[in-house]
Scaffold this active site. Structure first.
Site, PDB file in Angstrom:
ATOM      1  N   ASN A 293      22.409  -3.347  15.432  1.00 50.73           N
ATOM      2  CA  ASN A 293      23.692  -3.654  16.056  1.00 50.73           C
ATOM      3  C   ASN A 293      24.789  -3.475  15.030  1.00 50.73           C
ATOM      4  O   ASN A 293      24.609  -3.762  13.840  1.00 50.73           O
ATOM      5  CB  ASN A 293      23.742  -5.092  16.580  1.00 50.73           C
ATOM      6  CG  ASN A 293      25.103  -5.420  17.202  1.00 50.73           C
ATOM      7  OD1 ASN A 293      25.451  -4.907  18.258  1.00 50.73           O
ATOM      8  ND2 ASN A 293      25.877  -6.254  16.530  1.00 50.73           N
TER       9      ASN A 293
ATOM     10  N   TYR B 248      33.726  -7.839  13.308  1.00 51.29           N
ATOM     11  CA  TYR B 248      33.983  -9.272  13.263  1.00 51.29           C
ATOM     12  C   TYR B 248      34.787  -9.571  12.000  1.00 51.29           C
ATOM     13  O   TYR B 248      34.362  -9.221  10.900  1.00 51.29           O
ATOM     14  CB  TYR B 248      32.678 -10.070  13.231  1.00 51.29           C
ATOM     15  CG  TYR B 248      31.607  -9.565  14.168  1.00 51.29           C
ATOM     16  CD1 TYR B 248      31.730  -9.733  15.545  1.00 51.29           C
ATOM     17  CD2 TYR B 248      30.474  -8.907  13.692  1.00 51.29           C
ATOM     18  CE1 TYR B 248      30.751  -9.284  16.415  1.00 51.29           C
ATOM     19  CE2 TYR B 248      29.497  -8.451  14.557  1.00 51.29           C
ATOM     20  CZ  TYR B 248      29.629  -8.627  15.910  1.00 51.29           C
ATOM     21  OH  TYR B 248      28.662  -8.175  16.766  1.00 51.29           O
ATOM     22  N   ARG B 249      35.926 -10.211  12.146  1.00 52.68           N
ATOM     23  CA  ARG B 249      36.761 -10.488  10.981  1.00 52.68           C
ATOM     24  C   ARG B 249      36.006 -11.328   9.959  1.00 52.68           C
ATOM     25  O   ARG B 249      35.085 -12.084  10.309  1.00 52.68           O
ATOM     26  CB  ARG B 249      38.029 -11.200  11.417  1.00 52.68           C
ATOM     27  CG  ARG B 249      37.762 -12.650  11.854  1.00 52.68           C
ATOM     28  CD  ARG B 249      39.028 -13.323  12.288  1.00 52.68           C
ATOM     29  NE  ARG B 249      38.855 -14.742  12.491  1.00 52.68           N
ATOM     30  CZ  ARG B 249      39.168 -15.381  13.600  1.00 52.68           C
ATOM     31  NH1 ARG B 249      39.655 -14.703  14.628  1.00 52.68           N
ATOM     32  NH2 ARG B 249      39.006 -16.696  13.694  1.00 52.68           N
TER      33      ARG B 249
ATOM     34  N   TRP C 294      31.090 -14.688  13.971  1.00 55.14           N
ATOM     35  CA  TRP C 294      30.189 -14.357  15.074  1.00 55.14           C
ATOM     36  C   TRP C 294      30.380 -15.397  16.177  1.00 55.14           C
ATOM     37  O   TRP C 294      29.940 -16.544  16.051  1.00 55.14           O
ATOM     38  CB  TRP C 294      28.740 -14.374  14.615  1.00 55.14           C
ATOM     39  CG  TRP C 294      28.320 -13.130  13.884  1.00 55.14           C
ATOM     40  CD1 TRP C 294      28.831 -11.887  14.027  1.00 55.14           C
ATOM     41  CD2 TRP C 294      27.291 -13.030  12.888  1.00 55.14           C
ATOM     42  NE1 TRP C 294      28.194 -11.002  13.193  1.00 55.14           N
ATOM     43  CE2 TRP C 294      27.233 -11.680  12.483  1.00 55.14           C
ATOM     44  CE3 TRP C 294      26.413 -13.947  12.316  1.00 55.14           C
ATOM     45  CZ2 TRP C 294      26.336 -11.227  11.525  1.00 55.14           C
ATOM     46  CZ3 TRP C 294      25.521 -13.496  11.360  1.00 55.14           C
ATOM     47  CH2 TRP C 294      25.468 -12.142  10.981  1.00 55.14           C
TER      48      TRP C 294
ATOM     49  N   GLU D 155      25.598   1.812  18.324  1.00 55.69           N
ATOM     50  CA  GLU D 155      26.880   2.324  17.837  1.00 55.69           C
ATOM     51  C   GLU D 155      26.715   3.622  17.056  1.00 55.69           C
ATOM     52  O   GLU D 155      27.582   4.513  17.138  1.00 55.69           O
ATOM     53  CB  GLU D 155      27.563   1.264  16.988  1.00 55.69           C
ATOM     54  CG  GLU D 155      28.060   0.055  17.784  1.00 55.69           C
ATOM     55  CD  GLU D 155      26.959  -0.914  18.208  1.00 55.69           C
ATOM     56  OE1 GLU D 155      27.210  -1.766  19.081  1.00 55.69           O
ATOM     57  OE2 GLU D 155      25.843  -0.817  17.640  1.00 55.69           O
TER      58      GLU D 155
ATOM     59  N   ASP E 161      45.538 -13.751  15.390  1.00 56.50           N
ATOM     60  CA  ASP E 161      44.548 -12.932  16.089  1.00 56.50           C
ATOM     61  C   ASP E 161      45.184 -11.911  17.025  1.00 56.50           C
ATOM     62  O   ASP E 161      46.392 -11.860  17.209  1.00 56.50           O
ATOM     63  CB  ASP E 161      43.592 -13.843  16.872  1.00 56.50           C
ATOM     64  CG  ASP E 161      42.148 -13.404  16.722  1.00 56.50           C
ATOM     65  OD1 ASP E 161      41.868 -12.202  16.837  1.00 56.50           O
ATOM     66  OD2 ASP E 161      41.300 -14.276  16.483  1.00 56.50           O
TER      67      ASP E 161
END
Length: 614
Positions: free
Chosen positions: A169, A173-174, A187, A235, A285
């Site tokens: 995967n 994610y920051r 997560w 991906e 964000d």
């Protein structure tokens, strides 16, 4: 066209006048954000900062900051070509309903099943830092917004492997920097990385993690794409499909993971599921609001590998429009044919920037029978990450779903509040600050299609029972101006555009004040011709439709904050208070510090950037 690496894409952008270099020293704390934010909001070029204070590495930002640059990065002439490429793989005319969809999935899987190609030597491992050499502070990691909890890696491609099945995967994610070798790992509960960590915990293992920075821009996009659960499609495979060849990977130097061979940097390490979590945030964000602090796992960096002359890629998120809006649009186009396999009546869909992805989904359908708008909306709610959608608007076939003004005119014209609106519940994005519970809340369906006789008959009125026989309005006329700021508590400003909407700015000082204002104005003579009352906070520009809807959509739980009154739909987009039963803290909107804005104004001529982007 495909690109062997990020730097080749940067060179092409510069050749086309789509990238400018800034050679003077700039700060990674807020200054770069303010410069980049101005350019992306005006459709300006990408930037390469060659002299970032405190770092030996240049920083590139805004590389995918326009629709045209995203299309170029994915090797297509325009984003609609993505839908055409997928549609060419499948015969939609023979794929009606679920059965037809299942018959087509093998074709889609085979076309996109392009496993990565393992190589022995990689540019991303030309330089290796281990042990005490590891120092995240040497990378030009940005502190983007004034209230951010620290610097954040904003464009990471986070790679994990299922501890049981070996399934790969990659997600974006920051990552908040904690110290020279540790970051947070954001997560959320619905993410695949969380599932992998939970499995590692059950097995009593650490979870190995690799984070790529850079690579082919197709891979950067793929990390953001909401992939369907098709075996063999990950991906790397999607990036291979987009670039027309298998993606080159190399084994990590300290982790048993495949990493992009053409990345600029690779951070290798692990997350220990048994370790105490880190209080991450706040973070400005993509919603345009700060995400407040919360507990997340820690990522420990065991090695940093890189090219000999790497470029650090970054992005910023915040009040729309931002760079992420164009990545979202690419996903819309790419996955439209797949959605049409399940919902053949679906003509098109769009997630406008004001809806920051999931807050608003606009669809159009080829309507054949009563209630089909609700059937389509509920079907979309069941498709992957579309489950997070908050407001779903359904329009007639032929209406342009990406024409924001036309969409809301159609809503005012064809959707009678109560009769043609439906509230339900379901999963909500974990970043939504207004929902009734964390990641769970109300949803609203608006049927703005032309009505069939069965949809307008007796018994189909509003909750007040006042909409029976209500006819659709052909046009809307502005109501007379009234100085409500002088007669209604808390009202600072109002605006009626003449299309069925009345926008009211409120300075909220007590519980239930906005509801009282909404109920008062919904019954006021000045509301003649109005179908929607939009109540917004004191920081909203009532004459900026995008700003109004961005505020409304962020600040509502539809089940709690949208109601029918006097044949009108009242939307309470003000902040909610503890006295109103809202127990979570309400986050602030993102704004840049005035001193940073003034600093950038004063230094603009030094950056060498045209004044039209200032």
């Amino acid at each position: 066209m495909s690109f062997p690496d990020l730097q080749s894409f940067i060179r092409l952008l510069e050749e086309r006048g789509e990238l400018l270099r800034v050679t003077v020293p700039v700060s990674r704390e807020l200054e770069i954000t303010e410069i980049a934010d101005r350019l992306v909001k005006k459709g300006g070029p990408a930037l390469l900062f060659e002299n970032v204070k405190g770092s030996p590495f240049p920083l590139a930002i805004g590389l995918l900051g326009t629709r045209e640059r995203v299309a170029l990065s994915l090797g297509v002439s325009d984003l609609d070509e993505l839908a055409r490429r997928v549609r060419d793989l499948i015969d939609l005319s023979g794929a009606k309903g679920v059965g037809g969809m299942l018959s087509q999935l093998p074709k889609l899987r085979d076309a996109m099943h392009l496993p990565p190609r393992r190589v022995k030597r990689a540019a991303s491992q030309e330089v290796v830092w281990r042990g005490d050499e590891v120092d995240l502070g040497k990378l030009p990691i940005l502190k983007c917004w004034p209230l951010d909890g620290g610097p954040f890696v904003t464009l990471p491609l986070v790679i994990t492997k299922d501890p049981e099945t070996g399934e790969r995967n990659m997600g974006m994610y920051r990552m908040q920097v904690i110290d020279r070798a540790t970051t947070g790992m954001h997560w959320q509960r619905h993410k695949t990385g969380t599932r992998h960590l939970e499995k590692a915990k059950k097995l009593g293992k650490r979870l190995e993690v690799a984070v790529a920075l850079g690579g082919d821009p197709a891979l950067i996009y793929a990390a953001t794409a909401p992939l369907p659960p098709i075996p063999g499609l990950d991906e790397f495979a999607l990036a291979g499909f987009l670039r027309g060849q298998r993606y080159p990977v190399v084994r990590g130097v300290t982790v048993d993971l495949d990493v992009p061979a053409n990345a600029e940097f690779i951070l290798e390490g692990y997350v220990d599921p048994g370790e105490e979590w880190f209080m991450e945030g706040p973070f400005g964000d993509h919603t345009g609001f700060y995400t407040l602090p919360d507990l997340y796992p820690r990522f420990h960096v065991t090695a940093i590998t890189m090219r000999r002359d790497p470029v650090y890629p970054a992005t910023i998120v915040g009040r729309p429009p931002m760079e992420d809006a164009y990545l979202i649009e690419a996903s819309e186009r790419l996955f439209l044919p797949a959605a049409q396999l399940v919902l053949p009546e679906l003509s098109d869909y769009h997630m406008p920037p004001a809806g920051v992805a999931h807050n608003l989904v606009v669809t159009s359908i080829k309507k054949r029978f009563p209630g089909e708008a609700y059937k389509t909306a509920n079907g979309l709610f069941g498709l992957g990450q579309m489950m997070f959608a908050k407001v779903m608007v359904v329009l007639d076939d032929g209406v342009k779903v990406n024409d924001f003004e036309t969409v809301w005119r159609e809503v005012a014209k064809k959707a009678v509040p109560g009769r043609d609106t439906l509230t339900t519940r379901g999963p909500i994005d974990a970043l939504d600050h207004s929902s009734r519970g964390w990641s769970y809340g109300g949803k609203l369906i608006i049927d703005a299609t032309s009505k069939l006789p069965e949809e307008t008959g007796s018994g189909l009125g509003s909750r007040e029972g006042q909409n029976d026989g209500h006819t659709e309005a052909a046009e809307w006329l502005p109501a007379p101006a009234v100085p409500f700021a002088d007669v209604v508590e808390g009202v600072l400003d109002t605006f009626q555009a003449g299309d069925g909407y009345w926008i009211i700015k409120i300075e909220k000082t007590r519980a239930f004040q906005s509801r009282e204002v909404g109920e008062m104005l919904a019954r006021h003579p000045a509301a003649a011709g109005i179908r929607h009352l939009l109540l917004v906070d004191e920081l909203t520009d009532v004459q900026n439709r995008q700003d109004v809807w961005w505020t409304i959509l962020n600040n509502i739980d539809p089940e709690r904050d949208v109601w029918v009154l006097n044949e009108r739909l009242v939307w309470d987009g003000t902040r909610k208070l503890a006295e109103e039963g809202f127990v979570r803290p309400w986050p602030p909107k993102i704004t840049m510090s005035p001193d940073i804005q003034a600093k950038v104004d004063a230094r603009w001529h030094l950056y060498g950037l045209p004044m039209r982007w200032c």
